[in-house]
Motif scaffolding. Structure first.
Motif: not given
Length: 129
Positions: A31, A83-84, A86-87, A90, A92, A95-96, A99
């Motif tokens: 990522q 990617d965002t 997926k975070q 999960s 997160m 973190q997302a 990001y």
């Protein structure tokens, strides 16, 4: 060679290198590779755009190849969003969110820097010509 054909070939050739470089960054940094590619791409696209506006010596095929081909294949909005997601999926969420917003803010900052550097460099070369 036909101007349109030259542009198409230029995009294809430069896209090969831009896409290859992005794939390499994703391979080694996952990522972070997407974020790095997008930030560098923001700088490069603004740089190329403003450099060639000021310098006025760019060939159409080169400008098109660098911007659409190289930068277009190097950066990736779809991977950024994936990617965002997926975070978020999960769990997160923090973190997302970081990001997502840091990508936009830092990308804009680097595009602005690319504009400044591109204008300055283009003007200097135009004055020497």
């Amino acid at each position: 060679m036909n101007r349109r054909l030259k542009n198409y070939l230029s995009v294809g050739i430069f896209a090969f290198f831009g896409g290859g470089l992005r794939a390499y960054l994703n391979l080694i940094w996952s990522q972070t590779g997407t974020l790095t590619a997008n930030i560098i791409g923001c700088f490069l696209l603004a740089f190329f755009t403003y450099f060639f506006v000021e310098y006025r010596e760019g060939r159409d095929w080169l400008v098109t190849g660098l911007s659409t081909g190289f930068v277009g294949s190097f950066t990736t909005f779809s991977s950024f969003n994936l990617d965002t997601l997926k975070q978020l999926e999960s769990g997160m969420n923090s973190q997302a969110t970081i990001y997502f917003f840091s990508s936009i803010f830092i990308g804009f900052l680097f595009a602005y820097l690319g504009m400044l550097v591109g204008k300055r460099t283009g003007r200097k070369l135009a004055e020497k010509a």
